[in-house]
Design a protein around this motif. Structure first.
Motif, PDB file in Angstrom:
ATOM      1  N   ASN A 152      43.259  45.087  32.681  1.00 45.10           N
ATOM      2  CA  ASN A 152      43.345  45.251  31.232  1.00 45.10           C
ATOM      3  C   ASN A 152      41.959  45.595  30.691  1.00 45.10           C
ATOM      4  O   ASN A 152      40.999  44.873  30.921  1.00 45.10           O
ATOM      5  N   LYS A 157      39.062  42.788  27.489  1.00 46.81           N
ATOM      6  CA  LYS A 157      38.719  41.507  28.107  1.00 46.81           C
ATOM      7  C   LYS A 157      38.837  40.353  27.111  1.00 46.81           C
ATOM      8  O   LYS A 157      39.019  39.212  27.506  1.00 46.81           O
ATOM      9  N   ASN A 178      42.247  38.842  27.417  1.00 42.15           N
ATOM     10  CA  ASN A 178      42.385  38.001  28.602  1.00 42.15           C
ATOM     11  C   ASN A 178      41.799  36.616  28.349  1.00 42.15           C
ATOM     12  O   ASN A 178      42.386  35.607  28.732  1.00 42.15           O
ATOM     13  N   LYS A 179      40.629  36.550  27.698  1.00 39.44           N
ATOM     14  CA  LYS A 179      40.020  35.256  27.392  1.00 39.44           C
ATOM     15  C   LYS A 179      40.886  34.459  26.438  1.00 39.44           C
ATOM     16  O   LYS A 179      41.064  33.254  26.597  1.00 39.44           O
ATOM     17  N   PHE A 225      47.066  42.192  34.336  1.00 34.99           N
ATOM     18  CA  PHE A 225      46.117  41.271  33.720  1.00 34.99           C
ATOM     19  C   PHE A 225      44.690  41.588  34.152  1.00 34.99           C
ATOM     20  O   PHE A 225      43.764  41.584  33.344  1.00 34.99           O
ATOM     21  N   LYS A 226      44.492  41.907  35.436  1.00 32.62           N
ATOM     22  CA  LYS A 226      43.150  42.184  35.948  1.00 32.62           C
ATOM     23  C   LYS A 226      42.614  43.528  35.469  1.00 32.62           C
ATOM     24  O   LYS A 226      41.417  43.671  35.226  1.00 32.62           O
TER      25      LYS A 226
END
Length: 95
Positions: free
Chosen positions: A61, A64, A67-68, A58-59
């Motif tokens: 990736n 972005k 992720n949001k 997740f970090k």
């Protein structure tokens, strides 16, 4: 007698007639489409290892926006859950 033993699968020495191996690997190997791109798939043992790999994925990736979007979806689902169980949201707001 065999009451408590499981049956073994039969093994055959079959080789395909028209298979041409040009660096493609084993034709019988079943893999996921994105295995080489993901760290969360594989021989992860234990819940902590799975969570750590998922968090690293997740970090790190590069997208972005995804992720949001995931965080917004999780927040909406939490609010819907709180509404279903009739949680009083007024404790978060001061008068």
């Amino acid at each position: 007698m065999g009451l408590f033993k499981t049956r073994k699968n039969k093994k055959f020495s079959y080789s395909p007639r028209h298979f041409d191996d040009k660096g493609q690997g084993n034709p019988y190997e079943i893999k996921h489409k994105f295995d080489e791109f993901r760290t969360t798939v594989g021989s992860n043992k234990g819940l902590k290892t799975k969570i750590n790999h998922a968090w690293d994925d997740f970090k790190n990736n590069p997208d972005k926006e995804a992720n949001k979007r995931i965080l917004i979806i999780i927040a909406i689902l939490v609010l819907i859950f709180l509404f279903i169980i009739e949680f009083d949201l007024s404790i978060f707001f001061s008068k």
